[in-house]
Design a protein around this motif. Structure first.
Motif, PDB file in Angstrom:
ATOM      1  N   CYS A  75       0.828  -1.214   0.000  1.00 16.58           N
ATOM      2  CA  CYS A  75       0.000   0.000   0.000  1.00 16.58           C
ATOM      3  C   CYS A  75       0.858   1.258   0.000  1.00 16.58           C
ATOM      4  CB  CYS A  75      -0.924  -0.007   1.211  1.00 16.58           C
ATOM      5  SG  CYS A  75      -2.151  -1.338   1.228  1.00 16.58           S
ATOM      6  N   LEU A  76       1.885   1.281   0.843  1.00 20.69           N
ATOM      7  CA  LEU A  76       2.717   2.477   0.983  1.00 20.69           C
ATOM      8  C   LEU A  76       3.538   2.764  -0.269  1.00 20.69           C
ATOM      9  CD1 LEU A  76       3.864   1.789   4.631  1.00 20.69           C
ATOM     10  CD2 LEU A  76       2.491   3.755   3.898  1.00 20.69           C
ATOM     11  N   ALA A  77       3.925   1.709  -0.978  1.00 20.24           N
ATOM     12  CA  ALA A  77       4.761   1.886  -2.166  1.00 20.24           C
ATOM     13  C   ALA A  77       3.951   2.044  -3.450  1.00 20.24           C
ATOM     14  CB  ALA A  77       5.715   0.698  -2.314  1.00 20.24           C
ATOM     15  N   SER A  78       2.651   1.896  -3.354  1.00 21.22           N
ATOM     16  CA  SER A  78       1.808   1.985  -4.543  1.00 21.22           C
ATOM     17  C   SER A  78       1.882   3.374  -5.168  1.00 21.22           C
ATOM     18  CB  SER A  78       0.360   1.654  -4.174  1.00 21.22           C
ATOM     19  OG  SER A  78      -0.505   1.881  -5.274  1.00 21.22           O
ATOM     20  N   SER A  79       1.967   3.415  -6.470  1.00 17.82           N
ATOM     21  CA  SER A  79       1.987   4.695  -7.176  1.00 17.82           C
ATOM     22  C   SER A  79       0.577   5.261  -7.330  1.00 17.82           C
ATOM     23  CB  SER A  79       2.632   4.527  -8.551  1.00 17.82           C
ATOM     24  OG  SER A  79       1.948   3.529  -9.303  1.00 17.82           O
ATOM     25  N   ASN A  80      -0.418   4.434  -7.033  1.00 16.81           N
ATOM     26  CA  ASN A  80      -1.808   4.870  -7.114  1.00 16.81           C
ATOM     27  C   ASN A  80      -2.479   4.661  -5.760  1.00 16.81           C
ATOM     28  OD1 ASN A  80      -4.421   5.546  -7.794  1.00 16.81           O
ATOM     29  ND2 ASN A  80      -4.833   3.638  -8.919  1.00 16.81           N
ATOM     30  N   LYS A  81      -2.357   5.665  -4.877  1.00 13.97           N
ATOM     31  CA  LYS A  81      -2.901   5.550  -3.532  1.00 13.97           C
ATOM     32  C   LYS A  81      -4.425   5.411  -3.541  1.00 13.97           C
ATOM     33  CE  LYS A  81       0.959   5.710  -1.182  1.00 13.97           C
ATOM     34  NZ  LYS A  81       1.889   5.554  -2.297  1.00 13.97           N
ATOM     35  N   GLU A  82      -5.078   5.926  -4.585  1.00 12.88           N
ATOM     36  CA  GLU A  82      -6.535   5.796  -4.654  1.00 12.88           C
ATOM     37  C   GLU A  82      -6.965   4.334  -4.710  1.00 12.88           C
ATOM     38  OE1 GLU A  82      -8.881   7.846  -4.217  1.00 12.88           O
ATOM     39  OE2 GLU A  82      -7.650   9.653  -4.093  1.00 12.88           O
TER      40      GLU A  82
ATOM     41  N   HIS B 260      -6.029   2.009  -2.887  1.00 12.35           N
ATOM     42  CA  HIS B 260      -6.175   1.481  -1.529  1.00 12.35           C
ATOM     43  C   HIS B 260      -6.857   2.461  -0.581  1.00 12.35           C
ATOM     44  CE1 HIS B 260      -3.524  -1.703  -2.858  1.00 12.35           C
ATOM     45  NE2 HIS B 260      -2.604  -0.809  -3.203  1.00 12.35           N
ATOM     46  N   ASN B 261      -7.119   3.667  -1.041  1.00 12.91           N
ATOM     47  CA  ASN B 261      -7.687   4.692  -0.173  1.00 12.91           C
ATOM     48  C   ASN B 261      -9.082   4.302   0.313  1.00 12.91           C
ATOM     49  OD1 ASN B 261      -8.032   7.188   1.144  1.00 12.91           O
ATOM     50  ND2 ASN B 261      -9.075   8.046  -0.645  1.00 12.91           N
ATOM     51  N   GLY B 262      -9.289   4.465   1.634  1.00 17.10           N
ATOM     52  CA  GLY B 262     -10.599   4.180   2.203  1.00 17.10           C
ATOM     53  C   GLY B 262     -10.933   2.712   2.326  1.00 17.10           C
ATOM     54  N   LYS B 263      -9.937   1.852   2.166  1.00 21.20           N
ATOM     55  CA  LYS B 263     -10.176   0.408   2.178  1.00 21.20           C
ATOM     56  C   LYS B 263      -9.872  -0.174   3.564  1.00 21.20           C
ATOM     57  CE  LYS B 263     -11.071  -0.083  -2.286  1.00 21.20           C
ATOM     58  NZ  LYS B 263     -10.070  -0.660  -3.184  1.00 21.20           N
ATOM     59  N   PHE B 264     -10.688  -1.150   3.925  1.00 20.31           N
ATOM     60  CA  PHE B 264     -10.433  -1.969   5.108  1.00 20.31           C
ATOM     61  C   PHE B 264     -10.058  -3.359   4.610  1.00 20.31           C
ATOM     62  CE2 PHE B 264     -13.576   1.194   6.428  1.00 20.31           C
ATOM     63  CZ  PHE B 264     -13.017   1.693   7.595  1.00 20.31           C
ATOM     64  N   TYR B 265      -8.817  -3.745   4.818  1.00 16.84           N
ATOM     65  CA  TYR B 265      -8.363  -5.073   4.402  1.00 16.84           C
ATOM     66  C   TYR B 265      -8.293  -5.992   5.621  1.00 16.84           C
ATOM     67  CZ  TYR B 265      -6.902  -2.963  -0.058  1.00 16.84           C
ATOM     68  OH  TYR B 265      -6.879  -2.311  -1.261  1.00 16.84           O
TER      69      TYR B 265
END
Length: 298
Positions: free
Chosen positions: A199-206, A208-213
């Motif tokens: 998640c932290l290294a993703s180039s597209n934070k959207e 994972h944004n707002g997600k509960f895993y």
């Protein structure tokens, strides 16, 4: 242009150190790492494990002293926050300490937070003592999303494989695996760290944004199955013996007893998803976990 800086707080937690290891292994071209510690003692132990690694170390950040937290997050765009737990302080302060960490991150312009929390938030009335450690932090993240545009992801930790190590050690000696009669998809905390790194290294934070895993392992295991796995790994005939509630109530802390009592009565209460494998492409089995920790049973 320098890479974004990620604060890992606390870096000596199981999931925090696993996140750093995964970033260094796979994503060092995406982000830089700052490891945050409360004490020099914890930092020194970490340095021994990550010798020669390109990591910024920050010491003296105590979630109970908000004035010490700025240096944990200054200059960071992203942060991993692991809900703190100090047995000497007790459970009652954990939510307040996590709140201090989140508020400091937001005050220092952190754009994206990954929070390690817990599955127990699904049952705030039935598992009130543990769920109350985590639910306020989830609410706070949602508040800052609306007010500040904060992006966030919550990794809801399951029941940790690490917590069974004392039971396994006892079973190897006595040939009896004693444990409450529950059904559980135990998770290796290293997998939680790996998910955080993704998640932290993703180039597209959207993404994972707002997600509960939900963080869980690849299989739901009974006590009988745990005994069978241990029998295979140690080449011994280990039998399973369920521990009734009235017995484990005598030696478990009240908050832990509350969870296990609920799990005994509600066998499918722990979420069982494919989130870990979908995020990382892998999910640690219980057998592999035990084999990775064989030195702890010598």
């Amino acid at each position: 242009m320098s890479l974004p800086l990620v604060s890992i707080f606390t870096a000596n937690s199981n999931s925090g150190s696993a996140c750093i290891g995964e970033i260094l292994k796979k994503y060092s071209n995406k982000v830089r790492v700052r490891g945050v510690f409360r004490s020099e003692e914890k930092a020194n132990a970490f340095r021994k494990s990550f010798q020669d690694a390109d990591i910024e170390i920050v010491v003296g950040c105590d979630a109970d002293r908000p004035e010490t937290l700025d240096k944990a997050f200054q200059g960071c765009r992203y942060a991993l926050i692991v809900t703190p737990h100090d047995p000497n302080r007790g459970l009652q302060d954990d939510a307040r300490l996590a709140k201090n960490m989140i508020e400091s991150a937001v005050a220092n312009n952190v754009e994206y937070i990954v929070l390690v929390a817990s599955w127990t938030v699904h049952f705030p009335q039935k598992i009130s003592m543990l769920s109350s450690r985590f639910k306020p932090s989830e609410i706070l993240l949602e508040k800052y999303e609306k007010e500040k545009g904060l992006k966030w992801t919550v990794l809801r930790g399951g029941v940790f494989m690490e917590n069974t190590i004392p039971n396994v050690a006892q079973a190897v000696k006595t040939l009896v695996y004693q444990f409450p009669d529950i059904l559980c998809p135990y998770v290796d905390t290293k997998d939680i760290g790996r998910c955080a790194a993704v998640c932290l290294a993703s180039s597209n934070k959207e993404e994972h944004n707002g997600k509960f895993y939900e963080m869980n392992g690849p299989e739901q295991l009974t006590g009988q199955r745990l005994a069978e796995i241990c029998s295979k790994v140690f080449n011994k005939n280990i039998k399973y013996q369920p521990v009734p509630k009235e017995i484990f109530k005598k030696f478990m802390p009240e908050a832990v007893y509350q969870v296990f009592e609920f799990m005994v009565e509600n066998r499918h209460c722990v979420p069982f998803t494919n989130d870990v494998r979908e995020l990382t492409g892998q999910s640690s089995s219980y057998e592999n976990f035990i084999r990775d920790h064989l030195n702890e049973f010598e």
